[in-house]
Design an enzyme around this catalytic site. Structure first.
Site, PDB file in Angstrom:
ATOM      1  N   ASN A 113      20.235 102.425  18.917  1.00  0.00           N
ATOM      2  CA  ASN A 113      19.457 102.344  20.160  1.00  0.00           C
ATOM      3  C   ASN A 113      20.002 101.217  21.036  1.00  0.00           C
ATOM      4  OD1 ASN A 113      17.914 104.161  18.748  1.00  0.00           O
ATOM      5  ND2 ASN A 113      16.293 102.712  18.248  1.00  0.00           N
ATOM      6  N   ASP A 114      20.128 100.042  20.421  1.00  0.00           N
ATOM      7  CA  ASP A 114      20.653  98.918  21.195  1.00  0.00           C
ATOM      8  C   ASP A 114      22.160  99.012  21.382  1.00  0.00           C
ATOM      9  OD1 ASP A 114      18.564  97.219  22.111  1.00  0.00           O
ATOM     10  OD2 ASP A 114      18.087  96.798  20.025  1.00  0.00           O
TER      11      ASP A 114
ATOM     12  N   ARG B  69      17.727 100.881  27.738  1.00  0.00           N
ATOM     13  CA  ARG B  69      17.342 101.977  26.854  1.00  0.00           C
ATOM     14  C   ARG B  69      16.018 102.618  27.245  1.00  0.00           C
ATOM     15  NH1 ARG B  69      16.185  98.933  21.108  1.00  0.00           N
ATOM     16  NH2 ARG B  69      14.642 100.536  20.709  1.00  0.00           N
TER      17      ARG B  69
ATOM     18  N   ARG C 105      10.518  97.095  10.615  1.00  0.00           N
ATOM     19  CA  ARG C 105      10.460  96.263  11.825  1.00  0.00           C
ATOM     20  C   ARG C 105       9.282  95.303  11.639  1.00  0.00           C
ATOM     21  NH1 ARG C 105      11.766 101.618  14.481  1.00  0.00           N
ATOM     22  NH2 ARG C 105      13.641 101.279  15.735  1.00  0.00           N
TER      23      ARG C 105
ATOM     24  N   HIS D  50       9.107 106.044  24.195  1.00  0.00           N
ATOM     25  CA  HIS D  50       7.906 106.185  23.373  1.00  0.00           C
ATOM     26  C   HIS D  50       7.685 107.647  22.996  1.00  0.00           C
ATOM     27  CE1 HIS D  50       6.009 102.406  23.147  1.00  0.00           C
ATOM     28  NE2 HIS D  50       5.907 102.228  24.449  1.00  0.00           N
TER      29      HIS D  50
ATOM     30  N   GLU E 283      24.495  96.014  16.656  1.00  0.00           N
ATOM     31  CA  GLU E 283      23.878  96.611  17.843  1.00  0.00           C
ATOM     32  C   GLU E 283      24.463  96.050  19.126  1.00  0.00           C
ATOM     33  OE1 GLU E 283      19.611  96.506  17.204  1.00  0.00           O
ATOM     34  OE2 GLU E 283      19.627  94.381  16.762  1.00  0.00           O
TER      35      GLU E 283
ATOM     36  N   CYS F 161      20.420 102.992  11.422  1.00  0.00           N
ATOM     37  CA  CYS F 161      18.955 102.994  11.433  1.00  0.00           C
ATOM     38  C   CYS F 161      18.389 103.209  12.834  1.00  0.00           C
ATOM     39  CB  CYS F 161      18.384 101.716  10.819  1.00  0.00           C
ATOM     40  SG  CYS F 161      18.808 100.231  11.748  1.00  0.00           S
TER      41      CYS F 161
HETATM   42  C1  PEP Z   1      18.234  99.892  17.206  1.00  0.00           C
HETATM   43  O1  PEP Z   1      18.446  99.113  18.133  1.00  0.00           O
HETATM   44  O2  PEP Z   1      18.841 100.964  17.040  1.00  0.00           O
HETATM   45  C2  PEP Z   1      17.183  99.577  16.209  1.00  0.00           C
HETATM   46  C3  PEP Z   1      17.046 100.316  15.116  1.00  0.00           C
HETATM   47  O3  PEP Z   1      16.364  98.537  16.479  1.00  0.00           O
HETATM   48  P1  PEP Z   1      15.134  98.613  17.539  1.00  0.00           P
HETATM   49  O4  PEP Z   1      15.007 100.042  17.970  1.00  0.00           O
HETATM   50  O5  PEP Z   1      13.960  98.098  16.801  1.00  0.00           O
HETATM   51  O6  PEP Z   1      15.632  97.695  18.614  1.00  0.00           O
HETATM   52 MG    MG Z   2      17.629  97.127  18.066  1.00  0.00          MG
END
Ligand code: PEP
Ligand code: MG
Length: 553
Positions: free
Chosen positions: A431-432, A442, A283, A185, A408, A479
């Site tokens: 991220n994922d 994560r 999102r 966060h 992802e 992204c």
């Molecule tokens: C990601 O996983 O990188 C992503 C952009 O989706 P979120 O962060 O919403 O899981």
């Molecule tokens: Mg994701």
């Protein structure tokens, strides 16, 4: 002599100012008072929770975007009737109000932590609620961001969502936390507010209040008691940097004109800068997660139309609902899963509850028609080509012509060629992709080094995906948070990524970084980073490759 702390730079920019620590959470006195009227004590405890809920709701109303969502969700938790019932039960059985609140929330916390994933991340919200309610009951000041009347560098173990959501960028010059990772966060919201931030920085929480700090949110360094020369150097770099940002305008492109679309990540209605080329990730969870009933198709259509109309013809990539066992939906709850992050999530939920996905796709198609917007739709959590094919067919059956999928899951990156054959485009959710590649939650701050987006294994999966896109002649976006790191954006461009989508305040930095280098330089930096053995070596190798090419041009 000035001492240097090192962490992970997660929000670019630099600043210097006096350190000030986050208000500390209240401690329960050693002896619990004896309660004479347990009924009155129960009412006092519940009233404290209600007051905290009210306080958070007020802050939610004053905030907007992601901050407002986070605060509203936390306010809902504080007002949860089951929580009030538990607190009432404990106080009714003779516990003092503050003790009853602490214990009830500790039980909830243990449950969420055991659930893992998104729910475990919410544990910080519960700590925050408990701290605020206990402070009220003990008559102590509420913990949180201090307001000393001057600007300061905020230091903390880690920030609670309620703190990060209401940071005043005019008062908080920079943020340094001992824990937290690149996708925490703190990182996401600091970036959204444009505040330089360093996380996962050992020693940060024990720096004394008032210590002069120079923070570099790009390099991940924190200098204690910098010399006048170092401060002057920081000011010079800041001015140079600001001038570079001002000079970079318009669509994303390298110095020699190779286009890289620069797009915004948003999580609800938003206004984006005039020179953002559109939205690379909307999102859509904001419409669903805190709801007791599924939002109707009509409501969804109206909300999407409002967002699309605001983009004035620019491209908008809408991600279908990314919920599941780790982001549970009250109206579509599944059996509890032992490993929620590996469970029925994203498109997998769409397969289990086809009506949910169809209503969303239909509403999007109608909103696209209402507004004439350039809508691209994509699915989260796709693992195999058959899922990509099924999603693309569903989207097209609703009249949505451009259907893509997120990469992802490592399996999807490894078979990117077969996946992209079924879709019109792909977007890499780093991220994922990090979480699943490194088997590292994560949200777990202590695993931050594994989640560093410069990890060579992650770069290789991105390279494979970009190669597949190039061969197929289809767009490949990034992204995840990785796209907002200016040096990494140069590397991603060199790997063949065709668009980058990020928190809006990061756009100017990335635009300036791309404008400073030719495509050949980006490619040289990418090759150097790919060949490195560690994230640090990848960063150094990419910078060295750029410097080397600069000196030759
Ligand atoms: C990601 O996983 O990188 C992503 C952009 O989706 P979120 O962060 O919403 O899981
Ligand atoms: Mg994701």
């Amino acid at each position: 002599m000035s001492a240097e702390l090192r962490g992970l730079g997660v929000s670019a920019g630099s600043a210097a100012g006096p350190a000030l620590r986050l208000g500390t959470p209240p401690k329960l006195p050693a002896a619990e008072p004896v309660v004479t009227d347990s009924q009155a004590e129960a009412e006092r405890a519940v009233a404290a929770l209600e007051a905290v809920g009210e306080f958070l709701r007020g802050r939610a109303e004053a905030a907007d975007g992601a901050a407002a969502e986070i605060l509203a969700a936390e306010a809902m938790m504080a007002g949860d009737p089951a929580l009030a019932g538990k607190v009432r039960g404990l106080a009714g059985a003779g516990r003092a109000a503050a003790w009853a609140v602490r214990e009830a929330l500790a039980d909830y916390r243990a449950m969420l932590t055991a659930a893992g994933g998104y729910l475990a991340e919410r544990a910080a919200d519960l700590d925050d609620i408990a701290d605020r309610a206990v402070a009220l009951l003990l008559g102590e000041p509420m913990p949180g961001i201090p307001s000393p009347g001057y600007s300061f560098v905020l230091l903390a173990e880690e920030l609670a969502p309620a703190d990060t959501a209401t940071l005043d960028p005019a008062a908080v010059l920079a943020i340094v936390t001992e824990r937290g990772g690149p996708t925490s966060h703190t990182a996401i919201l600091a970036k959204t507010l444009g505040i330089p931030a360093v996380v996962s920085c050992p020693g940060a929480a024990s720096v004394a209040d008032g210590t002069m700090l120079a923070v570099d949110g790009s390099a991940g360094t924190v200098l204690a008691e910098p010399s006048p020369r170092q401060l002057a150097e920081l000011a010079r770099r800041r001015a140079e940097h600001a001038a570079r940002l001002r000079a970079a305008r318009g669509p994303g492109r390298t110095r020699d004109g190779h286009p890289v679309k620069l797009l915004a990540n948003i999580g609800g209605p938003a206004v984006i800068a005039a020179d953002a080329e559109g939205v690379g990730l909307l999102r859509t969870e904001f419409l669903f997660l805190d709801r007791r009933d599924e939002p109707s198709g009509e409501e969804q259509r109206a909300t999407y139309a409002e967002i699309l109309a605001g983009m004035r013809g620019r491209k908008v990539v809408v991600r279908t609902l990314d919920a599941g066992a780790d982001k549970p939906l009250a109206f579509a709850s599944q059996e509890a899963e032992p490993n929620p992050a590996l469970g029925i999530r994203g498109l997998r939920l769409g397969a289990l509850l086809p009506g949910l996905l169809d209503t969303q796709l239909e509403a999007l198609a109608l909103a696209a028609k209402d507004t004439g917007a350039d809508v691209w739709v994509m699915a989260p959590m796709v693992s195999v080509p058959a899922e990509a094919a099924a999603f693309a067919e569903r989207a097209r059956s609703h009249g949505l012509p451009l259907a893509g999928v997120m990469i992802e899951v490592p399996a999807a990156a490894l078979c990117a060629a077969a996946i992209i054959e079924q879709a019109d485009f792909v977007s890499i959710g780093t991220n994922d992709l990090s979480q699943y590649t490194f088997a590292a939650d994560r949200q777990a701050g202590e695993l931050a080094p594994l989640l560093d987006p410069w990890q060579p294994a992650l770069l290789r999966l991105i390279a494979m995906t970009a190669d597949a896109g190039r061969t197929a002649g289809k767009p490949v976006s990034v992204c995840g948070e990785a796209a907002s790191d200016p040096l990494l954006a140069v590397v991603l461009t060199g790997l063949g990524v065709t668009s980058l989508s990020m928190a809006p305040p990061a756009l100017a930095e990335v635009r300036a970084a791309l404008a400073g280098h030719t495509l050949a330089q980006c490619e040289a930096a990418a090759a150097a980073a790919l060949a490195a053995a560690t994230p640090d070596q990848a960063r150094t190798a990419a910078s060295a490759a750029l410097a080397d090419q600069d000196s030759r041009s």
